[in-house]
Design a protein around this motif. Structure first.
Motif, mmCIF file in Angstrom:
data_model
loop_
_atom_site.group_PDB
_atom_site.id
_atom_site.type_symbol
_atom_site.label_atom_id
_atom_site.label_comp_id
_atom_site.label_asym_id
_atom_site.label_seq_id
_atom_site.Cartn_x
_atom_site.Cartn_y
_atom_site.Cartn_z
ATOM 1 N N SER A 1 36.509 35.778 43.247
ATOM 2 C CA SER A 1 35.313 36.606 43.108
ATOM 3 C C SER A 1 34.223 35.831 42.364
ATOM 4 N N PRO A 2 32.953 35.932 42.797
ATOM 5 C CA PRO A 2 31.879 35.081 42.260
ATOM 6 C C PRO A 2 31.739 35.107 40.739
ATOM 7 N N ILE B 1 40.511 38.261 43.244
ATOM 8 C CA ILE B 1 40.521 37.558 44.527
ATOM 9 C C ILE B 1 39.941 38.477 45.597
ATOM 10 N N LEU B 2 39.134 37.895 46.469
ATOM 11 C CA LEU B 2 38.630 38.616 47.636
ATOM 12 C C LEU B 2 39.537 38.280 48.813
ATOM 13 N N GLN C 1 40.109 43.428 50.416
ATOM 14 C CA GLN C 1 40.659 43.965 49.176
ATOM 15 C C GLN C 1 40.309 43.060 47.999
ATOM 16 N N ARG C 2 40.157 43.680 46.831
ATOM 17 C CA ARG C 2 39.959 42.941 45.592
ATOM 18 C C ARG C 2 41.221 43.123 44.751
ATOM 19 N N ARG C 3 41.918 42.017 44.498
ATOM 20 C CA ARG C 3 43.161 42.061 43.742
ATOM 21 C C ARG C 3 43.011 41.212 42.483
ATOM 22 N N LEU C 4 43.712 41.601 41.440
ATOM 23 C CA LEU C 4 43.659 40.879 40.171
ATOM 24 C C LEU C 4 44.822 39.887 40.109
ATOM 25 N N ASP D 1 50.047 37.900 41.473
ATOM 26 C CA ASP D 1 49.275 39.125 41.666
ATOM 27 C C ASP D 1 49.689 40.120 40.588
ATOM 28 N N ILE D 2 48.784 40.437 39.671
ATOM 29 C CA ILE D 2 49.117 41.350 38.568
ATOM 30 C C ILE D 2 48.395 42.691 38.713
#
Length: 417
Positions: free
Chosen positions: A102-103, A128-129, A134-137, A161-162
Motif C-alpha cells: 500500500s502506498p 498489501i493490495l 483486498q487490503r490485508r495486513l 498475513d496477520i
C-alpha cells in the motif's frame, strides 16, 4: 652383428618407454574417472541440496520471497503467490514489491530495504493490495542473503498475513472494553445511594447560599458586596457537583479507550473523590500520598481510572468488612520508578487474603466476596498488561494487603533511558 645388438637395445628402450607412457595414461584415466565420479557425486549432492532447499522453500505456509535492492521480486513461493491472489509465478516474479505494498508504506519499506542491503535485519508491518482488491495486513522479517564471497545479493523476506490475528485482537479488546464498561456501570449502580448523598450536599449548599443572597438583596438592595461571598460559595459547590457528575458520566460512557498523556495523580484524586461517599458510609478514611514528580504517562485515562477505582473500592470493602478495625483507613500512593514509569499502590488494613488464594485473585471469576462476580481484578490486570505494565498483590507485615501496579513511561522517555 653390432648393428643388431644396438637395434635390440633401442627396441627394448622404446618398449620400456611405451610401457611407462601406457602406465601414465592408465593412471591419468583412473584419475579422470575418479575425478569424474567425484564431480558427479558433488553435482548430485548439490542437486539434492538444491532440491531440499526448494522443498523447504515451497513448503512454507507463509510468503517467502527474494528481491533485489530496487524491490524487484526475484522469486516467491507458492504460498506467497496465493496470498497475493495471483494465479501463477509469472504474475509476480519480475514485478516490484511496491506494486503490492500500500502506498502509505512505500517510504518505510524503502528504508527497510536499504538497511537490509547494508547488512542489517529488519521487520515492519504494512498493508498489501491483493490482486482481487483486498487490503490485508502483513508482518515481514527481512534478512540479507550473501553469496560465497560475502556480498549481499538479495533480501530474503518471510512475510506473514496477520490480518485475522489483528482482527481477533481488536475483537478481544472490544470485548474487554464491554466487560469493563459493564463492571463500571455495575459499580456505579451499587454506589448510587452514596453518590446521591454526595451530590445532595453541594446541591443543598447551593440552595442555602442562593436563599441567603435573596434575603440580603431584599433587605439591602444597594449592598451588592454583601452577597459576593455567598455567590463564590455557590460557584464552588456547583463545580464540585459538576465534577462528580462528569466523573460518573466518564466512567459509564461507551467511549473507545484512547491513549493520551495523562496525570496519574489527577486520576487518583478523582477516584478518591468518587469513592469517598462509600468509604464514609463504612467509616473508612482514604489517605493519599502523591509524589509531586510523577509527570505524565501515555495511557488510556478511562481504563486507568477503572483500575484505580477497582482497587480503592476493594480496599474500602476489605476494611469495612466485619472483623476489620473500626475507624480504619486505606492508603493510596504514587511514585516515580527508577526507569521513569509510575507506580500506584493501594494499601489496606483489612482481613487480608488467604495464602492459598493470593495467586488466584487475578483469575477470571475468582472472588472472595459473597456476591462478587470475580471480574474486577481480572479486568484490571488485562488493562495494565495492555499498557505494558504489571499488577501484583502482597500481604502486609501487619494486617491487610497491598495492590501495586506500574505503568511504563512514554516511549520517548524509554528510548532516552
Amino acid at each position: 652383428m653390432m648393428i643388431l645388438i644396438v637395434g635390440a637395445s633401442a627396441f627394448a628402450a622404446m618398449t620400456g618407454i611405451a610401457l611407462y607412457l601406457a602406465k601414465r595414461l592408465g593412471d591419468a584415466e583412473s584419475r579422470l574417472r575418479a575425478e569424474g565420479s567425484a564431480r558427479a557425486q558433488a553435482e548430485r549432492a548439490l542437486s539434492d541440496q538444491e532440491q531440499r532447499l526448494q522443498t523447504i522453500f515451497e513448503s512454507q505456509l507463509e510468503c517467502v520471497k527474494l528481491h533485489d535492492a530496487n524491490g524487484t521480486i526475484l522469486t516467491m513461493n507458492r504460498a506467497g503467490i496465493a496470498r497475493l491472489g495471483a494465479r501463477c509465478a509469472a504474475q509476480v516474479v519480475g514485478t516490484s514489491v511496491y506494486s503490492f505494498i500500500s502506498p502509505e508504506h512505500h517510504e518505510r519499506y524503502r528504508c527497510l530495504s536499504a538497511a537490509v542491503f547494508e547488512g542489517r535485519s529488519e521487520s515492519m508491518e504494512f498493508r498489501i493490495l491483493c490482486a482481487m482488491g483486498q487490503r490485508r495486513l502483513f508482518e515481514t522479517h527481512v534478512v540479507p542473503m550473501r553469496d560465497s564471497g560475502g556480498t549481499i545479493v538479495a533480501a530474503l523476506a518471510l512475510t506473514c498475513d496477520i490480518t485475522d490475528r489483528r482482527n481477533a485482537e481488536e475483537r478481544a479488546q472490544r470485548h474487554l472494553s464491554d466487560l469493563a464498561r459493564v463492571a463500571r456501570i455495575t459499580s456505579m449502580g451499587e454506589m448510587a445511594s452514596g453518590l446521591a448523598h454526595e451530590l445532595n450536599q453541594p446541591l443543598a449548599a447551593i440552595v442555602n447560599h442562593a436563599s441567603a443572597c435573596l434575603r440580603r438583596l431584599r433587605a439591602a438592595p444597594d449592598k451588592i458586596e454583601s452577597v459576593v461571598e455567598s455567590l463564590e460559595a455557590i460557584n464552588e459547590q456547583g463545580q464540585r457537583a459538576g465534577q462528580i457528575i462528569r466523573t460518573v458520566r466518564e466512567l459509564v460512557s461507551r467511549t473507545e479507550p484512547t491513549k493520551t498523556l495523562v496525570d496519574i495523580n489527577e486520576i487518583v484524586r478523582m477516584m478518591v473523590l468518587l469513592s469517598t461517599p462509600e468509604a464514609a458510609r463504612q467509616d473508612v478514611t482514604i489517605a493519599m500520598q502523591l509524589a509531586p514528580d510523577t509527570g505524565s504517562i501515555y495511557a488510556s485515562k478511562i481504563e486507568l481510572e477503572q483500575v484505580v477505582f477497582n482497587l480503592i473500592r476493594n480496599a474500602v470493602e476489605a476494611v469495612g468488612n466485619p472483623g476489620a478495625a473500626a475507624h480504619a483507613s486505606i492508603s493510596v500512593s504514587t511514585m516515580r520508578t527508577q526507569h521513569g514509569g509510575i507506580e500506584v499502590a493501594v494499601q489496606d488494613c483489612g482481613c487480608g487474603i488467604d495464602a492459598e488464594d493470593i495467586d488466584k485473585v487475578f483469575d477470571p471469576f475468582f472472588t472472595t466476596k459473597f456476591d462478587g462476580i470475580g471480574m474486577g481484578l481480572s479486568i484490571s490486570r488485562s488493562i495494565i498488561e495492555a499498557h505494558g505494565g504489571r499488577i501484583s498483590v502482597s500481604p502486609n507485615a501487619g494486617k491487610g494487603v497491598t495492590f501495586v501496579f506500574t505503568v511504563p513511561p512514554p516511549m520517548e522517555e524509554r528510548m532516552a533511558v
